[in-house]
Motif scaffolding. Structure first.
Motif, PDB file in Angstrom:
ATOM      1  N   UNK A 173      17.402  31.872  51.934  1.00 43.47           N
ATOM      2  CA  UNK A 173      18.035  32.242  53.144  1.00 43.47           C
ATOM      3  C   UNK A 173      18.585  31.067  53.814  1.00 43.47           C
ATOM      4  N   UNK A 174      17.698  29.937  53.665  1.00 40.74           N
ATOM      5  CA  UNK A 174      18.201  28.374  54.478  1.00 40.74           C
ATOM      6  C   UNK A 174      19.575  28.252  53.644  1.00 40.74           C
ATOM      7  N   UNK A 175      19.419  28.148  52.333  1.00 41.41           N
ATOM      8  CA  UNK A 175      20.595  27.566  51.348  1.00 41.41           C
ATOM      9  C   UNK A 175      21.580  28.497  51.899  1.00 41.41           C
ATOM     10  N   UNK A 176      21.347  29.875  52.034  1.00 41.67           N
ATOM     11  CA  UNK A 176      22.562  30.830  52.457  1.00 41.67           C
ATOM     12  C   UNK A 176      23.064  30.475  53.759  1.00 41.67           C
ATOM     13  N   UNK A 177      22.238  30.178  54.666  1.00 38.56           N
ATOM     14  CA  UNK A 177      22.813  30.013  56.014  1.00 38.56           C
ATOM     15  C   UNK A 177      23.589  28.719  56.009  1.00 38.56           C
ATOM     16  N   UNK A 178      23.307  27.556  55.371  1.00 31.71           N
ATOM     17  CA  UNK A 178      23.908  26.277  55.559  1.00 31.71           C
ATOM     18  C   UNK A 178      25.058  26.218  54.424  1.00 31.71           C
ATOM     19  N   UNK A 179      24.907  26.916  53.361  1.00 31.31           N
ATOM     20  CA  UNK A 179      26.008  26.744  52.264  1.00 31.31           C
ATOM     21  C   UNK A 179      26.544  28.040  51.823  1.00 31.31           C
ATOM     22  N   UNK A 180      26.057  29.244  52.108  1.00 24.38           N
ATOM     23  CA  UNK A 180      26.638  30.624  51.904  1.00 24.38           C
ATOM     24  C   UNK A 180      26.658  30.736  50.267  1.00 24.38           C
ATOM     25  N   UNK A 181      27.728  31.039  49.718  1.00 24.21           N
ATOM     26  CA  UNK A 181      27.974  31.245  48.298  1.00 24.21           C
ATOM     27  C   UNK A 181      29.202  30.250  48.149  1.00 24.21           C
ATOM     28  N   UNK A 182      28.765  28.755  48.164  1.00 25.73           N
ATOM     29  CA  UNK A 182      29.806  27.750  48.047  1.00 25.73           C
ATOM     30  C   UNK A 182      29.439  26.981  46.872  1.00 25.73           C
ATOM     31  N   UNK A 183      30.219  25.924  46.718  1.00 24.28           N
ATOM     32  CA  UNK A 183      29.965  24.893  45.431  1.00 24.28           C
ATOM     33  C   UNK A 183      28.476  24.118  45.834  1.00 24.28           C
ATOM     34  N   UNK A 184      28.275  23.965  46.933  1.00 24.98           N
ATOM     35  CA  UNK A 184      27.107  22.942  47.188  1.00 24.98           C
ATOM     36  C   UNK A 184      25.952  24.079  46.974  1.00 24.98           C
TER      37      UNK A 184
ATOM     38  N   UNK B 211      24.364  22.111  29.919  1.00 24.63           N
ATOM     39  CA  UNK B 211      24.028  23.185  29.893  1.00 24.63           C
ATOM     40  C   UNK B 211      25.205  24.047  31.166  1.00 24.63           C
ATOM     41  N   UNK B 212      25.826  23.444  31.537  1.00 30.02           N
ATOM     42  CA  UNK B 212      26.607  24.137  32.819  1.00 30.02           C
ATOM     43  C   UNK B 212      28.131  23.480  32.656  1.00 30.02           C
ATOM     44  N   UNK B 213      28.877  23.687  31.596  1.00 34.68           N
ATOM     45  CA  UNK B 213      30.029  23.298  31.180  1.00 34.68           C
ATOM     46  C   UNK B 213      31.053  23.568  31.945  1.00 34.68           C
ATOM     47  N   UNK B 214      31.095  24.707  32.738  1.00 32.93           N
ATOM     48  CA  UNK B 214      32.141  25.212  33.405  1.00 32.93           C
ATOM     49  C   UNK B 214      32.637  24.764  34.755  1.00 32.93           C
ATOM     50  N   UNK B 215      31.466  23.946  35.304  1.00 35.32           N
ATOM     51  CA  UNK B 215      31.458  23.364  36.869  1.00 35.32           C
ATOM     52  C   UNK B 215      32.756  22.458  36.909  1.00 35.32           C
ATOM     53  N   UNK B 216      33.137  22.625  38.150  1.00 36.14           N
ATOM     54  CA  UNK B 216      34.311  21.539  38.671  1.00 36.14           C
ATOM     55  C   UNK B 216      33.723  20.231  38.836  1.00 36.14           C
ATOM     56  N   UNK B 217      34.383  19.126  38.889  1.00 36.04           N
ATOM     57  CA  UNK B 217      34.217  17.808  38.592  1.00 36.04           C
ATOM     58  C   UNK B 217      33.109  17.721  39.832  1.00 36.04           C
ATOM     59  N   UNK B 218      33.807  17.856  41.099  1.00 40.67           N
ATOM     60  CA  UNK B 218      32.903  17.932  42.254  1.00 40.67           C
ATOM     61  C   UNK B 218      31.644  18.359  42.206  1.00 40.67           C
TER      62      UNK B 218
END
Length: 507
Positions: A29-40, A112-119
């Motif tokens: 929930x803390x992750x959701x509060x601080x970053x929602x459904x974002x790249x971070x 493992x996660x080849x589809x990630x953006x560079x950032x």
């Protein structure tokens, strides 16, 4: 341990597991509060994926194989040597593996996660490099937990897990204003270290084992037997974690935030599944291994049937409630700060697909314990590999293009049920584990059907708009429905409780 004492222990362990899972969900929930459904948010979830994978899979395999063999040993000197050898190999092996994870963090994330953006990839590698050392303390903690469980010490293992999750959350909340995203690195590593220290102190307190290094023991057959058993268990026990890993691998090709949404939904599904199942299996498995070593097939079969029946009633009921109130649950738990209504809609949809398979996942873990206790781990390995890597991956490819993230969740659910059916069939044919009439009786399925219909009607009919209000009222009505439906369909475990409440004047 008497039946009354056993139930009391299960109750305490369940309560501590609930508290621990609460802090685990609070962390999400803390992750959701601080970053929602974002790249971070995606990066934080991915960075902690491998340490948790090793904790659950490798730690679980080491512990399960250790308990199975240790319970069959009779000489105290051999037991002590066996403990010391396992302690040595676990420490050295995990220290070396953790070092490799740190050094090769970049290539591991890319593979493992080849589809990630560079950032997103850059942030994930940075976080993973700091979180990777926690793997050593997590796996060692799992093994120390197994040792304490053998000696009927269940309280501190549950408390240490609670300390890990609570410490993680508290440190993140305190340090985030000063360290930013690095607060998650500190929380992950510190929580794992604290958990390990608490378990070691408990073991020293009761002089259960000595923390001495030993590379071999007089009778090397026990060590060889351990590794022969551990490797199949590692592959078979990895099923659920491989599901999570594959979900995140495929989701890395989807839109930003999908990985986080899959994580939020899967964590919620694990709450009733893990709390109910882990509390029982943590206490039951050492006893199961003991019954198996005595050749008491009747006792093993009775535990098998009763456990599955309890899982079906408890997890089946939880599935119905979570499915009907999925949107309200996500909104009440996560929709604050950076977690938007769009995030809620996405996560709630995934939750519905995941929760349908909650019983299958829980039952698969429970049933495989019987294969392990009877030292027949081969089929859980085969069924797990086929379910995860053949059926699951094939269905993801089939569904993902048209359904997106929902296709990933649906594939996981279908695969889990296929594996469950296969385990039940082989368990009966190879191990003589039968599901008798009490589990297959029409009363159980009538109860679940009646509970489903009434819960859906109540969910549709509640006039409240507030999600928390709907959950509270809906939850109260759900409990009442469970008691009434259990009494009507004559489910012994429920109707007896209903009659007790009725005698006390509660209508």
């Amino acid at each position: 341990m008497s039946k009354k004492s056993l139930l009391a222990v299960i109750g305490v362990v369940a309560l501590l597991n609930i508290l621990s899972r609460f802090f685990g969900f609070f962390r999400e929930a803390v992750i959701g509060y601080q970053f929602g459904t974002s790249d971070k948010a995606d990066s934080i979830v991915l960075a902690y994926t491998i340490p948790m994978f090793l904790y659950t899979v490798l730690g679980g395999a080491i512990t399960t194989a250790f308990i199975s063999i240790y319970k069959k040993m009779t000489k105290e000197d051999e037991k002590r040597q066996f403990q010391e050898v396992l302690f040595t190999y676990t420490c050295i092996g995990m220290a070396f593996l953790s070092l490799l994870l740190v050094v090769f963090a970049g290539p591991i994330v890319q593979v493992l996660f080849p589809g990630l953006s560079a950032k997103t990839e850059e942030t994930t590698v940075y976080l993973f490099r700091w979180m990777a050392p926690s793997s050593l303390f997590l796996v060692l903690s799992m093994w120390l937990t197994g040792i304490l469980n053998i000696y009927n010490r269940f309280f501190m293992p549950a408390c240490s897990t609670l300390a890990n999750n609570a410490g993680f959350v508290v440190l993140v909340l305190i340090l985030y204003p000063f360290l930013g995203i690095d607060a998650y690195n500190v929380g992950a590593l510190t929580g794992a270290i604290v958990m390990c220290i608490l378990l070691a102190i408990e073991i020293k307190k009761y002089n259960i084992m000595t923390f001495r290094f030993r590379l071999n023991m007089k009778d090397g057959a026990y060590v060889q037997r351990f590794f022969r058993m551990m490797i199949p268990i590692l592959l078979g026990g990895a099923t659920l974690q491989f599901y999570f890993l594959i979900q995140r691998m495929f989701a890395s090709d989807l839109s930003e935030g999908v990985i986080a949404a899959l994580n939020y939904a899967s964590k919620l599904v694990q709450l009733p599944q893990v709390v109910l199942m882990t509390a029982v299996t943590t206490v039951i498995y050492p006893k199961l291994a003991g019954e198996a070593s005595k050749g008491n097939s009747e006792g093993v079969n009775l535990m098998y049937e009763k456990g599955l029946k309890a899982l079906l009633l408890c997890i089946g009921g939880a599935t119905i409630f979570v499915y009907v109130y999925a949107h309200e649950i996500i909104e009440a738990v996560f929709q604050y700060g950076s977690f938007t209504e769009d995030s809620t809609m996405l996560t709630a949809t995934l939750l519905k697909w995941f929760v349908i398979g909650m019983f299958a996942h829980g039952a698969n873990v429970y049933v495989t314990r019987f294969f392990y206790a009877l030292e027949r781990p081969f089929f859980p390995v085969v069924s797990g590999v086929i379910a995860v890597f053949v059926i699951n991956v094939s269905l993801i490819y089939l569904f993902m293009e048209s359904m997106g993230a929902s296709g990933v969740a649906l594939a996981t659910t279908i695969s889990a049920f296929v594996q469950f059916i296969a385990l039940i069939i082989v368990g009966k044919g190879k191990l003589g584990l039968s599901i008798r009439s009490s589990l297959l009786s029409g009363s159980i399925w009538s109860f679940l059907l009646l509970l489903t219909v009434v819960t859906v009607l109540i969910g549709w009919g509640l006039p409240l708009e507030n999600s928390i209000g709907r959950l509270i009222i809906g939850g109260i009505l759900f409990v009442i429905t469970v008691l009434l439906a259990g009494a009507v369909t004559k489910i012994p475990e429920i109707s007896s409780l209903f009659n007790k409440l009725k005698r006390k004047g509660i209508k």
